[in-house]
Scaffold this motif. Structure first.
Motif, PDB file in Angstrom:
ATOM      1  N   LEU A  25       0.827  -1.207   0.000  1.00 51.91           N
ATOM      2  CA  LEU A  25       0.000   0.000   0.000  1.00 51.91           C
ATOM      3  C   LEU A  25       0.863   1.259   0.000  1.00 51.91           C
ATOM      4  CD1 LEU A  25      -2.683  -0.980   2.668  1.00 51.91           C
ATOM      5  CD2 LEU A  25      -3.012  -0.786   0.199  1.00 51.91           C
ATOM      6  N   ASP A  26       0.307   2.360  -0.496  1.00 52.60           N
ATOM      7  CA  ASP A  26       0.994   3.656  -0.442  1.00 52.60           C
ATOM      8  C   ASP A  26       1.009   4.207   0.976  1.00 52.60           C
ATOM      9  OD1 ASP A  26       1.505   3.699  -3.180  1.00 52.60           O
ATOM     10  OD2 ASP A  26      -0.399   4.685  -3.612  1.00 52.60           O
ATOM     11  N   GLN A  27      -0.051   3.888   1.730  1.00 53.99           N
ATOM     12  CA  GLN A  27      -0.155   4.345   3.112  1.00 53.99           C
ATOM     13  C   GLN A  27      -1.021   3.360   3.884  1.00 53.99           C
ATOM     14  OE1 GLN A  27      -2.027   8.191   2.991  1.00 53.99           O
ATOM     15  NE2 GLN A  27      -4.002   7.368   2.410  1.00 53.99           N
ATOM     16  N   VAL A  28      -0.886   3.345   5.193  1.00 50.41           N
ATOM     17  CA  VAL A  28      -1.726   2.517   6.043  1.00 50.41           C
ATOM     18  C   VAL A  28      -2.448   3.404   7.035  1.00 50.41           C
ATOM     19  CG1 VAL A  28      -0.349   0.417   5.848  1.00 50.41           C
ATOM     20  CG2 VAL A  28       0.129   2.020   7.685  1.00 50.41           C
ATOM     21  N   LYS A  29      -3.589   2.916   7.527  1.00 51.15           N
ATOM     22  CA  LYS A  29      -4.358   3.638   8.539  1.00 51.15           C
ATOM     23  C   LYS A  29      -4.278   2.845   9.835  1.00 51.15           C
ATOM     24  CE  LYS A  29      -8.838   5.506   9.711  1.00 51.15           C
ATOM     25  NZ  LYS A  29     -10.253   5.590   9.365  1.00 51.15           N
ATOM     26  N   ILE A  30      -3.830   3.494  10.908  1.00 51.52           N
ATOM     27  CA  ILE A  30      -3.739   2.875  12.220  1.00 51.52           C
ATOM     28  C   ILE A  30      -4.824   3.474  13.101  1.00 51.52           C
ATOM     29  CG2 ILE A  30      -2.260   2.428  14.227  1.00 51.52           C
ATOM     30  CD1 ILE A  30      -1.225   1.267  11.543  1.00 51.52           C
ATOM     31  N   SER A  36      -8.979   4.771  25.401  1.00 48.27           N
ATOM     32  CA  SER A  36      -7.739   5.425  25.807  1.00 48.27           C
ATOM     33  C   SER A  36      -6.590   4.454  25.562  1.00 48.27           C
ATOM     34  CB  SER A  36      -7.809   5.807  27.286  1.00 48.27           C
ATOM     35  OG  SER A  36      -6.606   6.408  27.704  1.00 48.27           O
ATOM     36  N   VAL A  37      -5.687   4.790  24.672  1.00 47.10           N
ATOM     37  CA  VAL A  37      -4.613   3.886  24.279  1.00 47.10           C
ATOM     38  C   VAL A  37      -3.394   4.064  25.177  1.00 47.10           C
ATOM     39  CG1 VAL A  37      -3.053   3.275  22.410  1.00 47.10           C
ATOM     40  CG2 VAL A  37      -5.403   3.897  21.895  1.00 47.10           C
ATOM     41  N   THR A  38      -2.928   2.941  25.741  1.00 40.66           N
ATOM     42  CA  THR A  38      -1.737   2.972  26.590  1.00 40.66           C
ATOM     43  C   THR A  38      -0.729   1.892  26.214  1.00 40.66           C
ATOM     44  OG1 THR A  38      -2.787   1.550  28.234  1.00 40.66           O
ATOM     45  CG2 THR A  38      -2.989   3.938  28.565  1.00 40.66           C
ATOM     46  N   SER A  39      -1.066   1.035  25.219  1.00 41.94           N
ATOM     47  CA  SER A  39      -0.124   0.008  24.792  1.00 41.94           C
ATOM     48  C   SER A  39      -0.378  -0.361  23.333  1.00 41.94           C
ATOM     49  CB  SER A  39      -0.239  -1.247  25.662  1.00 41.94           C
ATOM     50  OG  SER A  39      -1.370  -2.003  25.285  1.00 41.94           O
ATOM     51  N   VAL A  40       0.597  -1.029  22.722  1.00 42.90           N
ATOM     52  CA  VAL A  40       0.506  -1.425  21.317  1.00 42.90           C
ATOM     53  C   VAL A  40      -0.670  -2.376  21.083  1.00 42.90           C
ATOM     54  CG1 VAL A  40       2.107  -3.378  21.480  1.00 42.90           C
ATOM     55  CG2 VAL A  40       1.869  -2.146  19.329  1.00 42.90           C
ATOM     56  N   ARG A  41      -1.046  -3.168  22.072  1.00 41.01           N
ATOM     57  CA  ARG A  41      -2.164  -4.109  21.938  1.00 41.01           C
ATOM     58  C   ARG A  41      -3.505  -3.398  21.747  1.00 41.01           C
ATOM     59  NH1 ARG A  41      -1.098  -9.554  23.947  1.00 41.01           N
ATOM     60  NH2 ARG A  41       1.084  -9.646  24.550  1.00 41.01           N
ATOM     61  N   GLU A  42      -3.540  -2.132  22.026  1.00 41.11           N
ATOM     62  CA  GLU A  42      -4.779  -1.364  21.904  1.00 41.11           C
ATOM     63  C   GLU A  42      -4.869  -0.620  20.578  1.00 41.11           C
ATOM     64  OE1 GLU A  42      -4.216   0.788  25.509  1.00 41.11           O
ATOM     65  OE2 GLU A  42      -5.150  -0.770  26.716  1.00 41.11           O
ATOM     66  N   THR A  43      -3.989  -0.963  19.627  1.00 34.91           N
ATOM     67  CA  THR A  43      -4.019  -0.343  18.307  1.00 34.91           C
ATOM     68  C   THR A  43      -4.230  -1.420  17.236  1.00 34.91           C
ATOM     69  OG1 THR A  43      -1.621  -0.501  18.017  1.00 34.91           O
ATOM     70  CG2 THR A  43      -2.473   1.532  19.013  1.00 34.91           C
ATOM     71  N   ASP A  44      -4.760  -1.011  16.088  1.00 28.95           N
ATOM     72  CA  ASP A  44      -5.025  -1.915  14.984  1.00 28.95           C
ATOM     73  C   ASP A  44      -4.604  -1.276  13.679  1.00 28.95           C
ATOM     74  OD1 ASP A  44      -6.471  -3.996  16.406  1.00 28.95           O
ATOM     75  OD2 ASP A  44      -8.141  -2.582  16.546  1.00 28.95           O
ATOM     76  N   CYS A  45      -4.168  -2.104  12.740  1.00 24.24           N
ATOM     77  CA  CYS A  45      -3.945  -1.637  11.377  1.00 24.24           C
ATOM     78  C   CYS A  45      -5.298  -1.724  10.674  1.00 24.24           C
ATOM     79  CB  CYS A  45      -2.917  -2.503  10.660  1.00 24.24           C
ATOM     80  SG  CYS A  45      -2.710  -2.013   8.927  1.00 24.24           S
ATOM     81  N   GLU A  46      -5.919  -0.592  10.447  1.00 23.43           N
ATOM     82  CA  GLU A  46      -7.236  -0.566   9.839  1.00 23.43           C
ATOM     83  C   GLU A  46      -7.183  -0.755   8.318  1.00 23.43           C
ATOM     84  OE1 GLU A  46      -9.147   2.942  11.369  1.00 23.43           O
ATOM     85  OE2 GLU A  46      -9.353   2.059  13.345  1.00 23.43           O
ATOM     86  N   SER A  47      -5.984  -0.876   7.764  1.00 26.57           N
ATOM     87  CA  SER A  47      -5.822  -1.157   6.346  1.00 26.57           C
ATOM     88  C   SER A  47      -5.808  -2.660   6.064  1.00 26.57           C
ATOM     89  CB  SER A  47      -4.513  -0.548   5.842  1.00 26.57           C
ATOM     90  OG  SER A  47      -4.497   0.844   6.050  1.00 26.57           O
ATOM     91  N   PHE A  48      -5.723  -3.472   7.112  1.00 18.65           N
ATOM     92  CA  PHE A  48      -5.621  -4.909   6.954  1.00 18.65           C
ATOM     93  C   PHE A  48      -6.824  -5.500   6.229  1.00 18.65           C
ATOM     94  CE2 PHE A  48      -6.878  -9.122   8.458  1.00 18.65           C
ATOM     95  CZ  PHE A  48      -5.770  -9.866   8.131  1.00 18.65           C
ATOM     96  N   GLU A  49      -6.543  -6.382   5.268  1.00 16.75           N
ATOM     97  CA  GLU A  49      -7.561  -7.191   4.613  1.00 16.75           C
ATOM     98  C   GLU A  49      -7.015  -8.601   4.483  1.00 16.75           C
ATOM     99  OE1 GLU A  49      -9.542  -5.864   1.055  1.00 16.75           O
ATOM    100  OE2 GLU A  49      -9.117  -3.772   1.571  1.00 16.75           O
TER     101      GLU A  49
END
Length: 51
Positions: A25-30, A36-49
């Motif tokens: 991809l040209d860019q990804v959306k996270i 309230s985010v305090t760790s990496v486990r609380e984030t997602d790559c919203e570009s994933f398919e």
């Protein structure tokens, strides 16, 4: 699709992984999966398919 050398990816199940550690991809959306985010486990790559 060509690899994007600026975006590394180890998720081989993703449609955009070139199977050589890069995203095509040209860019990804996270995004967050918590209010309230305090760790990496609380984030997602919203570009994933799924491939």
């Amino acid at each position: 699709m060509d690899k994007n050398s600026s975006i590394k990816c180890s998720v081989e199940e993703c449609k955009y992984n070139n199977h050589q550690e890069y995203c095509t991809l040209d860019q990804v959306k996270i995004g967050s999966n918590e209010s309230s985010v305090t760790s990496v486990r609380e984030t997602d790559c919203e570009s994933f398919e799924v491939e």
